[in-house]
Design an enzyme around this catalytic site. Sequence first.
Site, PDB file in Angstrom:
ATOM      1  N   CYS A  11       0.829  -1.221   0.000  1.00 57.22           N
ATOM      2  CA  CYS A  11       0.000   0.000   0.000  1.00 57.22           C
ATOM      3  C   CYS A  11       0.860   1.265   0.000  1.00 57.22           C
ATOM      4  O   CYS A  11       0.361   2.344  -0.316  1.00 57.22           O
ATOM      5  CB  CYS A  11      -0.915   0.000   1.209  1.00 57.22           C
ATOM      6  SG  CYS A  11      -1.923  -1.484   1.307  1.00 57.22           S
ATOM      7  N   HIS A  40      -3.557   6.895   2.757  1.00 57.28           N
ATOM      8  CA  HIS A  40      -3.916   5.621   2.140  1.00 57.28           C
ATOM      9  C   HIS A  40      -5.344   5.272   2.551  1.00 57.28           C
ATOM     10  O   HIS A  40      -5.710   5.390   3.723  1.00 57.28           O
ATOM     11  CB  HIS A  40      -2.930   4.544   2.592  1.00 57.28           C
ATOM     12  CG  HIS A  40      -3.360   3.152   2.268  1.00 57.28           C
ATOM     13  ND1 HIS A  40      -3.841   2.810   1.031  1.00 57.28           N
ATOM     14  CD2 HIS A  40      -3.401   2.024   3.025  1.00 57.28           C
ATOM     15  CE1 HIS A  40      -4.155   1.525   1.037  1.00 57.28           C
ATOM     16  NE2 HIS A  40      -3.901   1.028   2.230  1.00 57.28           N
ATOM     17  N   ASN A  67     -10.307  -0.651  -0.436  1.00 54.85           N
ATOM     18  CA  ASN A  67      -8.860  -0.486  -0.239  1.00 54.85           C
ATOM     19  C   ASN A  67      -8.134  -1.082  -1.448  1.00 54.85           C
ATOM     20  O   ASN A  67      -8.115  -2.293  -1.623  1.00 54.85           O
ATOM     21  CB  ASN A  67      -8.454  -1.188   1.061  1.00 54.85           C
ATOM     22  CG  ASN A  67      -6.961  -1.146   1.329  1.00 54.85           C
ATOM     23  OD1 ASN A  67      -6.157  -0.927   0.429  1.00 54.85           O
ATOM     24  ND2 ASN A  67      -6.591  -1.373   2.579  1.00 54.85           N
TER      25      ASN A  67
HETATM   26  C1  LIG Z   1     -10.825  -5.701   9.922  1.00 61.40           C
HETATM   27  C2  LIG Z   1     -11.526  -4.884  10.997  1.00 61.40           C
HETATM   28  C3  LIG Z   1     -12.616  -4.007  10.384  1.00 61.40           C
HETATM   29  C4  LIG Z   1     -12.182  -5.854  11.980  1.00 61.40           C
HETATM   30  O1  LIG Z   1     -12.795  -5.098  13.012  1.00 61.40           O
HETATM   31  P1  LIG Z   1     -12.522  -5.458  14.530  1.00 61.40           P
HETATM   32  O2  LIG Z   1     -13.325  -4.551  15.337  1.00 61.40           O
HETATM   33  O3  LIG Z   1     -11.037  -5.442  14.737  1.00 61.40           O
HETATM   34  O4  LIG Z   1     -13.079  -6.938  14.566  1.00 61.40           O
HETATM   35  P2  LIG Z   1     -12.664  -8.119  15.540  1.00 61.40           P
HETATM   36  O5  LIG Z   1     -11.872  -9.107  14.763  1.00 61.40           O
HETATM   37  O6  LIG Z   1     -12.070  -7.607  16.822  1.00 61.40           O
HETATM   38  O7  LIG Z   1     -14.070  -8.710  15.850  1.00 61.40           O
HETATM   39  C5  LIG Z   1     -15.080  -7.964  16.553  1.00 61.40           C
HETATM   40  C6  LIG Z   1     -16.409  -8.659  16.434  1.00 61.40           C
HETATM   41  O8  LIG Z   1     -16.874  -8.560  15.076  1.00 61.40           O
HETATM   42  C7  LIG Z   1     -17.088  -9.871  14.519  1.00 61.40           C
HETATM   43  N1  LIG Z   1     -16.669  -9.812  13.120  1.00 61.40           N
HETATM   44  C8  LIG Z   1     -15.415  -9.928  12.612  1.00 61.40           C
HETATM   45  N2  LIG Z   1     -15.450  -9.794  11.275  1.00 61.40           N
HETATM   46  C9  LIG Z   1     -16.732  -9.598  10.942  1.00 61.40           C
HETATM   47  C10 LIG Z   1     -17.394  -9.384   9.723  1.00 61.40           C
HETATM   48  N3  LIG Z   1     -16.730  -9.336   8.558  1.00 61.40           N
HETATM   49  N4  LIG Z   1     -18.726  -9.172   9.762  1.00 61.40           N
HETATM   50  C11 LIG Z   1     -19.419  -9.193  10.904  1.00 61.40           C
HETATM   51  N5  LIG Z   1     -18.849  -9.388  12.103  1.00 61.40           N
HETATM   52  C12 LIG Z   1     -17.521  -9.597  12.124  1.00 61.40           C
HETATM   53  C13 LIG Z   1     -16.240 -10.794  15.346  1.00 61.40           C
HETATM   54  O9  LIG Z   1     -16.763 -12.093  15.333  1.00 61.40           O
HETATM   55  C14 LIG Z   1     -16.334 -10.162  16.713  1.00 61.40           C
HETATM   56  O10 LIG Z   1     -17.559 -10.527  17.314  1.00 61.40           O
HETATM   57  P3  LIG Z   1     -17.690 -10.722  18.901  1.00 61.40           P
HETATM   58  O11 LIG Z   1     -17.391  -9.385  19.517  1.00 61.40           O
HETATM   59  O12 LIG Z   1     -19.115 -11.145  19.081  1.00 61.40           O
HETATM   60  O13 LIG Z   1     -16.686 -11.751  19.269  1.00 61.40           O
HETATM   61  C15 LIG Z   1     -10.540  -3.975  11.770  1.00 61.40           C
HETATM   62  O14 LIG Z   1      -9.637  -4.753  12.525  1.00 61.40           O
HETATM   63  C16 LIG Z   1      -9.736  -3.094  10.884  1.00 61.40           C
HETATM   64  O15 LIG Z   1     -10.296  -2.193  10.272  1.00 61.40           O
HETATM   65  N6  LIG Z   1      -8.392  -3.287  10.806  1.00 61.40           N
HETATM   66  C17 LIG Z   1      -7.544  -2.532   9.938  1.00 61.40           C
HETATM   67  C18 LIG Z   1      -7.652  -3.129   8.593  1.00 61.40           C
HETATM   68  C19 LIG Z   1      -7.052  -2.304   7.532  1.00 61.40           C
HETATM   69  O16 LIG Z   1      -7.391  -1.161   7.375  1.00 61.40           O
HETATM   70  N7  LIG Z   1      -6.156  -2.888   6.795  1.00 61.40           N
HETATM   71  C20 LIG Z   1      -5.541  -2.291   5.691  1.00 61.40           C
HETATM   72  C21 LIG Z   1      -4.212  -1.814   6.054  1.00 61.40           C
HETATM   73  S1  LIG Z   1      -3.315  -1.495   4.612  1.00 61.40           S
END
Ligand SMILES: CC(C)(COP(=O)(O)OP(=O)(O)OC[C@H]1O[C@@H](n2cnc3c(N)ncnc32)[C@H](O)[C@@H]1OP(=O)(O)O)[C@@H](O)C(=O)NCCC(=O)NCCS
Length: 337
Positions: A122, A262, A293
Amino acid sequence: MAQPQSPQGAPHAAILGIGAYRPSRVIPNAELIEAIDSSDEWIQQRSGIKQRRWATPEETVQLMAVESSKKALAHAGIDARQIDCVVVATVSHMLQTPAVATAVAHELGTDQAAAFDISAACAGFCHGISMASDFVRGGSASHVLVIGVERLSDLTDVGDRGTAFIFADGAGAAVVGPSETPGIGPVVWGSDGEQFDLIRQKEDWRDVVGTPEVPGSGVMPHLVMQGNPVFRWASFAMAKIGQQALDRAGLSIDDLDCFVPHQANMRIIDAMARSMKMPERVRIARDIAEQGNTSAASIPLALDRMIAEGDAKSGDTALLIAFGAGLAYAAQVVTIP
Ligand SMILES: CC(C)(COP(=O)(O)OP(=O)(O)OC[C@H]1O[C@@H](n2cnc3c(N)ncnc32)[C@H](O)[C@@H]1OP(=O)(O)O)[C@@H](O)C(=O)NCCC(=O)NCCS
């Protein structure tokens, strides 16, 4: 003793034109949620993404790179024969060799421009802008085409809850050339290889293809990501890098007109803006809502939208900051063409 002359370049370099290519297939969240047991509401709330674009089989990395470049050349008022270097930032060109940049340079009609690909995920576009600026000022090239292009849909596991709704396809290009005034500030770049595993291609190509001893599964390699630590790193560490890029350019946050981070995730964009105390009047790129993204393509795509919609005007001062797998990052202040 005979000594070679030192190369002589232009006093300054600037971005002279921007162009973009958005693939034709629009994929709304509704199309992805069943396979990952999610909802449109959850995806929008956690990432800000409403829809993304995925390329058709005809919309290859080469095609998208060429089409975005034609627009950047037209915007700059530069003929392809004036381009003497083509840098393509990508992680989704499926041939390891030769570089897609060579085919792009040929198809555009450059006069045998130097051409090569770079792999900085990225952060690739901002790496390319920094290199292009140095080439122009150092005398290695007069006009450089920097392209960020991805078909991440090829590397996305549509059943992976952590990535299926994030990654997307597209291309953006910039023409970098000589300028009477400074148009590209000093780069602040680096990498944190200790976190190499946070975003990565899961399968080694050799495992995919298989060996006589270990036959492969025949599936494409997929991108995997540890969302939480990436989120924390990007939101906080990268705001500091943005401030350093301003410091190195001799500017303050009050000098900014536009902020073009980004397009990883809307919440990361908001957290960075808060952390940097971005003034209200600074226009912030939010292309991710419509585009997802797109890794190396995300910053030029976002710039293209801001210019098209009048949020970035010629002569405006913009902070670019890119970060991703590696973890690699690069930031610089630029003048909008
Ligand atoms: C990917 C992302 C959106 C996930 O969100 P999060 O809040 O970290 O999610 P978690 O893995 O902690 O899970 C939180 C809850 O959501 C649920 N969950 C995870 N993915 C899910 C999805 N796609 N849809 C619905 N629910 C989801 C999990 O099961 C969990 O449920 P629980 O609380 O009942 O156990 C977040 O981590 C993120 O934005 N990270 C950065 C990613 C990014 O920008 N990457 C690019 C960099 S170049």
